[in-house]
Design an enzyme around this catalytic site. Structure first.
Site, mmCIF file in Angstrom:
data_model
loop_
_atom_site.group_PDB
_atom_site.id
_atom_site.type_symbol
_atom_site.label_atom_id
_atom_site.label_comp_id
_atom_site.label_asym_id
_atom_site.label_seq_id
_atom_site.Cartn_x
_atom_site.Cartn_y
_atom_site.Cartn_z
ATOM 1 N N GLU A 1 30.132 16.015 4.153
ATOM 2 C CA GLU A 1 31.442 16.416 4.691
ATOM 3 C C GLU A 1 31.982 17.649 3.946
ATOM 4 O OE1 GLU A 1 32.544 15.144 7.439
ATOM 5 O OE2 GLU A 1 32.213 12.981 7.546
ATOM 6 N N ARG B 1 41.360 20.743 15.916
ATOM 7 C CA ARG B 1 40.909 19.668 15.015
ATOM 8 C C ARG B 1 39.502 19.176 15.342
ATOM 9 N NH1 ARG B 1 44.228 14.558 12.409
ATOM 10 N NH2 ARG B 1 42.411 13.661 11.386
ATOM 11 N N HIS C 1 27.337 10.173 15.107
ATOM 12 C CA HIS C 1 27.830 8.867 15.568
ATOM 13 C C HIS C 1 26.764 8.154 16.389
ATOM 14 C CE1 HIS C 1 32.375 10.004 15.084
ATOM 15 N NE2 HIS C 1 31.838 9.587 13.968
ATOM 16 N N GLU D 1 44.486 16.373 17.636
ATOM 17 C CA GLU D 1 43.221 16.875 18.180
ATOM 18 C C GLU D 1 43.341 17.326 19.632
ATOM 19 O OE1 GLU D 1 39.710 14.958 16.526
ATOM 20 O OE2 GLU D 1 38.620 15.465 18.348
ATOM 21 N N ASN E 1 34.639 17.762 13.612
ATOM 22 C CA ASN E 1 33.574 16.870 14.072
ATOM 23 C C ASN E 1 32.222 17.561 14.174
ATOM 24 O OD1 ASN E 1 34.491 14.160 14.509
ATOM 25 N ND2 ASN E 1 35.965 15.060 15.911
ATOM 26 N N HIS F 1 27.612 7.031 6.949
ATOM 27 C CA HIS F 1 28.268 7.984 7.845
ATOM 28 C C HIS F 1 27.912 9.425 7.452
ATOM 29 C CE1 HIS F 1 31.326 9.803 10.371
ATOM 30 N NE2 HIS F 1 31.798 10.439 9.316
ATOM 31 N N ARG G 1 54.608 -3.074 14.317
ATOM 32 C CA ARG G 1 54.698 -1.774 15.019
ATOM 33 C C ARG G 1 54.696 -0.566 14.070
ATOM 34 N NH1 ARG G 1 58.324 -4.909 17.977
ATOM 35 N NH2 ARG G 1 57.334 -5.689 19.869
ATOM 36 N N LYS H 1 40.997 20.792 5.330
ATOM 37 C CA LYS H 1 41.376 19.724 6.267
ATOM 38 C C LYS H 1 42.891 19.745 6.507
ATOM 39 C CE LYS H 1 40.743 15.279 8.078
ATOM 40 N NZ LYS H 1 39.972 14.068 8.214
ATOM 41 N N LYS I 1 43.756 9.734 10.775
ATOM 42 C CA LYS I 1 42.941 9.000 11.756
ATOM 43 C C LYS I 1 42.597 7.638 11.161
ATOM 44 C CE LYS I 1 40.651 12.547 14.495
ATOM 45 N NZ LYS I 1 39.363 13.148 14.880
ATOM 46 N N HIS J 1 29.124 15.432 14.246
ATOM 47 C CA HIS J 1 29.520 14.031 14.413
ATOM 48 C C HIS J 1 29.057 13.423 15.743
ATOM 49 C CE1 HIS J 1 31.825 14.854 10.856
ATOM 50 N NE2 HIS J 1 32.416 13.683 10.849
HETATM 51 P P1 NAD Z 1 32.491 3.248 2.496
HETATM 52 O O1 NAD Z 1 33.923 3.053 2.616
HETATM 53 O O2 NAD Z 1 31.581 2.236 3.128
HETATM 54 O O3 NAD Z 1 32.120 3.356 0.945
HETATM 55 C C1 NAD Z 1 30.784 3.533 0.573
HETATM 56 C C2 NAD Z 1 30.325 2.470 -0.442
HETATM 57 O O4 NAD Z 1 30.802 2.826 -1.735
HETATM 58 C C3 NAD Z 1 30.846 1.081 -0.168
HETATM 59 O O5 NAD Z 1 29.871 0.132 -0.521
HETATM 60 C C4 NAD Z 1 32.047 0.987 -1.109
HETATM 61 O O6 NAD Z 1 32.393 -0.323 -1.422
HETATM 62 C C5 NAD Z 1 31.516 1.718 -2.307
HETATM 63 N N1 NAD Z 1 32.498 2.326 -3.197
HETATM 64 C C6 NAD Z 1 33.675 2.877 -2.862
HETATM 65 N N2 NAD Z 1 34.213 3.471 -3.934
HETATM 66 C C7 NAD Z 1 33.382 3.256 -4.968
HETATM 67 C C8 NAD Z 1 33.392 3.627 -6.330
HETATM 68 N N3 NAD Z 1 34.349 4.409 -6.823
HETATM 69 N N4 NAD Z 1 32.374 3.222 -7.120
HETATM 70 C C9 NAD Z 1 31.349 2.485 -6.600
HETATM 71 N N5 NAD Z 1 31.264 2.121 -5.315
HETATM 72 C C10 NAD Z 1 32.273 2.513 -4.509
HETATM 73 O O7 NAD Z 1 32.024 4.659 3.076
HETATM 74 P P2 NAD Z 1 32.683 6.116 3.023
HETATM 75 O O8 NAD Z 1 31.546 7.035 3.045
HETATM 76 O O9 NAD Z 1 33.685 6.230 1.950
HETATM 77 O O10 NAD Z 1 33.471 6.198 4.415
HETATM 78 C C11 NAD Z 1 32.778 6.121 5.628
HETATM 79 C C12 NAD Z 1 33.743 5.671 6.695
HETATM 80 O O11 NAD Z 1 34.789 6.618 6.824
HETATM 81 C C13 NAD Z 1 33.115 5.547 8.064
HETATM 82 O O12 NAD Z 1 33.544 4.353 8.669
HETATM 83 C C14 NAD Z 1 33.653 6.745 8.829
HETATM 84 O O13 NAD Z 1 33.730 6.523 10.210
HETATM 85 C C15 NAD Z 1 35.000 6.907 8.200
HETATM 86 N N6 NAD Z 1 35.557 8.263 8.306
HETATM 87 C C16 NAD Z 1 36.821 8.388 8.744
HETATM 88 C C17 NAD Z 1 37.404 9.636 8.811
HETATM 89 C C18 NAD Z 1 38.841 9.772 9.230
HETATM 90 O O14 NAD Z 1 39.291 10.891 9.443
HETATM 91 N N7 NAD Z 1 39.582 8.688 9.308
HETATM 92 C C19 NAD Z 1 36.678 10.773 8.433
HETATM 93 C C20 NAD Z 1 35.379 10.600 7.968
HETATM 94 C C21 NAD Z 1 34.826 9.334 7.900
HETATM 95 N N1 GLY Z 2 37.053 13.482 10.405
HETATM 96 C C1 GLY Z 2 37.531 14.141 11.585
HETATM 97 C C2 GLY Z 2 39.006 14.261 11.657
HETATM 98 O O1 GLY Z 2 39.712 13.819 10.788
HETATM 99 O O2 GLY Z 2 39.509 14.785 12.621
#
Ligand code: NAD
Ligand code: GLY
Length: 362
Positions: free
Chosen positions: A185, A241, A252, A237, A245, A265, A121, A227, A143, A248
Site C-alpha cells: 500500500e 478517491r 480483491h 469516492e 484502488n 490483503h 445509529r 491519502k 471506509k 485492488h
Molecule cells: P490484519 O488486520 O489481519 O492484521 C494482520 C495480522 O497482524 C493479524 O494477524 C493481526 O492480528 C496481526 N497484528 C496486528 N498488529 C500487530 C502487531 N503490532 N504485532 C503483531 N501482530 C500484529 O490485516 P491488515 O493488513 O492490517 O488489514 C487488512 C484489512 O484491511 C483487510 O480486511 C482490508 O480489506 C482492509 N483495508 C481497509 C481499508 C480501508 O480503507 N478501510 C484499506 C485497506 C485495507
Molecule cells: N483503501 C481505499 C480507500 O480508502 O478508498
C-alpha cells in the site's frame, strides 16, 4: 520515551481529524480529549490484545474502559463476529455517548468502525492501527465494513474517526510477511500520485523491510499525507478517491478466490498492482521502463508476483464483475498514465485485459 514525530490533518470541515505519528505513544498519549462521554469500548483481537491492550487502556485515564476481543483473521471479518461487538456494547450498557476504539490491524479497524457507524445509529470512534498496512491506509479515510462470501468489503459504511494514533513502535512485533503486505500500500501511493515518493522508496525499501524507525516514520507520514489529500478532495469516492484502488480490482478477486485470510490483503494488492502496470503497458500508457521499475520495487518488497495456483482467467472475470467501481455492469479499472499518475477507466481492450490475466495465471 513518548515522541510525536509528525502530525497532519484530514480536512473534512467539522469532521476533520488529526493523524498523530510517533514513538512510544501507546501507554502515554492522552486520548481523553477525543472522548465525549465517560465510556470507552476497545475492540481488539486475540493477537494484538496481549501485546498492546494494557497500554491502549492507559491512554484513557479516568474513563470506564471495556474490551471486546475478536478472533484474529480476515475470515472473521463477517456478520457473526461483528455481532460480538454489539453484544459487548449492550451487555456493558454502552450509551450513544460511548466511544469505540479500534486497536489492531485493518480487520479490527474496519469492523470496529462499522460497529461505530451503526451502534445506536452512530457513535464516535478512534483508530489505533498496529500494522503497517492499517497505519498507512485503512485507519484513514473512514471506509468501514465487512466481507460477504461473494465479495470483499461489500457491506459497510463511511464513518470517519475522531483521531488516528500511530505508534510506530508497535511495528516491532509485526511478522515480516505483514510488513511486506503494508509496503504494497505504501508503494501504491508512489504509483498513483507521487513519483518522487517512488524514488525515495527505491532508496529506502531495504530500511523499511528492516523496520528501521526513521524510514518507517517518513513512509507512514508521506503515505498518510497522500491519502488525507485524496480523501479531503473526494470523501465518498465520487471520482478521484477510486485511484486509491490501484491493483485492488485484481487483488480483491485474488483474495476472494484464495479464501479470505489465505492471501494477505497487501499481498493481493501487490500482485494486483503488477497486473495493473502490465495492462497499462499493453494499453500504451506507460513505458516498458516504467513497468520494469514497478516490478523491481514490488519484488524488493518481497510480494508475490503471480495469481494463486489454479486461478483462471474466467475466475478473475467472474469475481471482478462484482467490483464496487463497476457501473451498469461495465468493469472499471484503475490504471496508470505514467508513474505517479493513476486514473480510472472503463475503456480497456478486452484482448489486452485477457492477455494480462493470462500472463499472471499460468
Ligand atoms: P490484519 O488486520 O489481519 O492484521 C494482520 C495480522 O497482524 C493479524 O494477524 C493481526 O492480528 C496481526 N497484528 C496486528 N498488529 C500487530 C502487531 N503490532 N504485532 C503483531 N501482530 C500484529 O490485516 P491488515 O493488513 O492490517 O488489514 C487488512 C484489512 O484491511 C483487510 O480486511 C482490508 O480489506 C482492509 N483495508 C481497509 C481499508 C480501508 O480503507 N478501510 C484499506 C485497506 C485495507
Ligand atoms: N483503501 C481505499 C480507500 O480508502 O478508498
Amino acid at each position: 520515551m513518548n515522541k510525536v514525530l509528525k502530525e497532519l490533518k484530514v480536512e473534512l470541515g467539522e469532521r476533520s481529524y488529526p493523524i498523530v505519528i510517533g514513538q512510544g505513544l501507546l501507554g502515554s498519549y492522552d486520548l481523553t480529549p477525543w472522548v465525549a462521554g465517560s465510556q470507552v469500548m476497545v475492540v481488539t483481537n486475540d493477537t494484538v490484545g496481549p501485546l498492546y491492550l494494557e497500554k491502549a487502556i492507559a491512554c484513557f485515564p479516568g474513563k470506564k474502559v471495556d474490551v471486546v476481543t475478536l478472533p484474529d483473521g480476515e475470515q472473521y471479518k463477517d456478520w457473526q463476529t461483528l455481532n460480538l461487538i454489539f453484544d459487548g456494547l449492550l451487555e456493558q450498557r454502552h450509551s450513544r455517548k460511548t466511544t469505540l476504539v479500534a486497536l489492531g490491524g485493518g480487520v479490527v479497524g474496519d469492523m470496529a468502525g462499522f460497529a461505530a457507524a451503526s451502534y445506536q445509529r452512530g457513535v464516535p470512534f478512534i483508530q489505533i492501527p498496529t500494522t503497517l498496512l492499517s497505519q498507512v491506509d485503512s485507519s484513514v479515510g473512514g471506509k468501514t465494513g465487512i466481507n460477504h462470501p461473494l465479495g470483499k468489503n461489500m457491506v459497510g459504511a463511511f464513518h470517519q474517526p475522531n483521531i488516528v494514533l500511530i505508534d510506530t513502535d508497535s511495528l516491532s512485533t509485526l511478522p515480516p510477511r505483514e510488513v511486506s503486505a503494508g509496503l504494497a500500500e505504501v508503494i501504491k501511493y508512489g504509483l498513483i500520485r507521487d513519483e518522487s515518493f517512488l524514488t525515495w522508496l527505491e532508496a529506502n525499501i531495504d530500511a523499511l523491510i528492516r523496520t528501521e524507525p526513521e524510514a518507517l516514520g517518513e513512509a507512514i507520514y508521506r503515505s498518510c499525507l497522500c491519502k488525507a489529500e485524496v480523501v479531503a478532495a473526494d470523501e465518498r469516492e465520487g471520482g478521484l478517491r477510486a485511484i486509491l484502488n490501484l491493483g485492488h480490482t485484481f487483488g480483491h478477486a485474488i483474495e476472494t478466490f484464495a479464501g479470505y485470510g489465505n492471501w494477505l490483503h497487501g499481498e493481493a494488492v501487490g500482485t494486483g498492482m503488477l497486473m495493473a502496470s502490465d495492462l497499462s503497458l499493453r494499453e500504451g500508457w506507460i513505458s516498458r521502463a516504467d513497468h520494469e521499475r514497478t516490478v523491481a520495487l514490488i519484488r524488493r518488497g518481497n510480494l508475490p508476483e503471480q495469481a494463486p495456483e489454479g486461478m483462471t482467467v474466467e475466475d478473475f472475470m467472474s469475481l471482478m464483475a462484482v467490483d464496487k467501481k463497476n457501473v451498469d455492469g461495465k468493469l472499471r479499472l484503475v490504471l496508470m498514465r505514467a508513474l505517479g499518475d493513476a486514473f480510472v477507466t472503463a475503456d480497456v481492450s478486452e484482448r489486452h485485459l485477457k492477455d494480462t490475466l493470462q500472463g499472471f495465471t499460468q
